[in-house]
Design an enzyme around this catalytic site. Structure first.
Site, short mmCIF file in Angstrom:
data_model
loop_
_atom_site.label_atom_id
_atom_site.label_comp_id
_atom_site.label_asym_id
_atom_site.label_seq_id
_atom_site.Cartn_x
_atom_site.Cartn_y
_atom_site.Cartn_z
N HIS A 38 0.83 -1.20 0.00
CA HIS A 38 0.00 0.00 0.00
C HIS A 38 0.87 1.25 0.00
CE1 HIS A 38 -3.60 -2.25 0.36
NE2 HIS A 38 -3.31 -2.75 1.55
N HIS A 68 0.21 -9.01 0.64
CA HIS A 68 -0.82 -9.44 1.59
C HIS A 68 -1.72 -10.53 1.03
CE1 HIS A 68 -1.39 -5.52 -0.23
NE2 HIS A 68 -2.66 -5.75 -0.34
N GLU A 119 -5.87 -9.45 2.79
CA GLU A 119 -5.16 -10.47 3.58
C GLU A 119 -6.16 -11.39 4.28
OE1 GLU A 119 -2.29 -9.13 6.59
OE2 GLU A 119 -2.69 -10.99 7.66
N THR A 154 -2.30 -10.00 10.23
CA THR A 154 -0.94 -9.76 10.74
C THR A 154 -0.71 -8.33 11.21
OG1 THR A 154 -0.17 -9.31 8.52
CG2 THR A 154 0.14 -11.56 9.32
FE1 F3S Z 1 5.54 -6.98 6.86
FE2 F3S Z 1 4.96 -9.48 6.45
FE3 F3S Z 1 4.72 -8.46 8.81
S1 F3S Z 1 4.53 -7.80 5.06
S2 F3S Z 1 4.14 -6.33 8.47
S3 F3S Z 1 6.64 -8.73 7.72
S4 F3S Z 1 3.32 -9.85 7.84
#
Ligand code: F3S
Length: 287
Positions: A38, A68, A119, A154
């Site tokens: 994003h 995502h 996601e 997440t």
């Molecule tokens: Fe980044 Fe993966 Fe966590 S995109 S915020 S490391 S779930």
């Protein structure tokens, strides 16, 4: 004026990986399924290398799958259309897929997250779209009393996850397995913004308008501060308005490039210089 920059501000491991992979595969033959991350700058950089947005009936091309994720049926269709998949889905998101897949036959799957977030749609597809999605406290009424597991988007906010989980545990009399799948990158950023917010008079949160983890950072900061500016870049802030603050914190979502953060810091550091230059300029005009 003192500027305090959050140490963890900017790209997380999953976004770094996705941006690298996407750039390595960017060409006129490459299509992106949704926004890779994003962030407008990242998307525009890929577009400049020839990457187009995916639309129906694309065959035999390279398709970048965003960090995502997507619904698993979409992935199936893309593969059936003989496309080469450039899989930029974050491994931490994929880990949540494995949990819901493992328990989908034996337990009710409860997903704490936003119903329309890609996601969450992707995670739910790995338990055949049967998950109960809890976006707000009202959704808890949809839960059935039976053995369950809980997972999270997440980028969820830790406190919200804990509160909802405690309520559900009480309802299900503890016959529930809880997987706190909030990514550590999200947690570190939220903890840091909380500490920073206690120290400063105002906070600038840099990130894309659709970035869930960025919005959550602003929510956490708002718990401690009235003056929180959620913006995509420093140009969206009225610098004059910031002059009234002595200490300003800056943080950024996991999909905000370093260039946006550096620009914000340098504009603010040059604040006093800019002000002086402006005064000199104005004095010349008056003469
Ligand atoms: Fe980044 Fe993966 Fe966590 S995109 S915020 S490391 S779930």
């Amino acid at each position: 004026m003192e500027i305090l920059l959050a140490k963890s501000a900017g790209f997380c491991f999953g976004v770094k990986r996705a941006v690298k992979l996407a750039n390595e595969n960017a060409s006129d033959n490459t299509y992106a399924y949704g926004e890779l991350v994003h962030n407008k700058d990242v998307v525009q950089e890929l577009a400049a290398k020839g990457v187009k947005q995916y639309n129906k009936n694309i065959r035999n091309k390279k398709i970048i799958i965003r960090s995502h994720g997507v619904h698993k049926n979409i992935l199936k269709d893309l593969i059936n259309d003989e496309n080469e998949i450039i899989d930029c889905v974050c491994p931490k998101v994929k880990y949540v897929y494995t949990i819901v897949e493992k328990y989908k036959e034996d337990r009710q799957i409860i997903i704490i997250g936003k119903k329309d977030h890609p996601e969450v749609i992707g995670i739910n597809s790995y338990c055949d779209d049967k998950g109960i999605i809890i976006e707000n406290l009202d959704d808890i009424k949809n839960i059935e009393i039976k053995p369950s597991i809980i997972v999270s988007q997440t980028t969820n906010e830790q406190n919200f996850f804990k509160n909802v989980t405690n309520i559900i545990k009480a309802i299900l009399k503890d016959d529930v397995l809880v997987y706190n799948t909030i990514c550590s990158a999200t947690k570190v950023r939220q903890d840091e913004v909380k500490n920073l917010a206690k120290e400063v008079d105002a906070m600038i949160v840099l990130g894309g308008v659709n970035s869930s983890n960025t919005k959550k950072l602003a929510i956490v900061a708002k718990e401690y501060l009235d003056n929180v500016y959620l913006v995509e870049n420093i140009h969206q802030v009225d610098l004059d308005e910031l002059k009234k603050f002595n200490k300003i914190g800056i943080t950024a979502g996991a999909s905000t490039p370093d260039s946006v953060i550096k620009e914000a810091v340098s504009s603010m550091e040059n604040f006093d210089n800019n002000e002086m230059m402006e005064a000199i300029e104005n004095s010349f005009k008056r003469v």
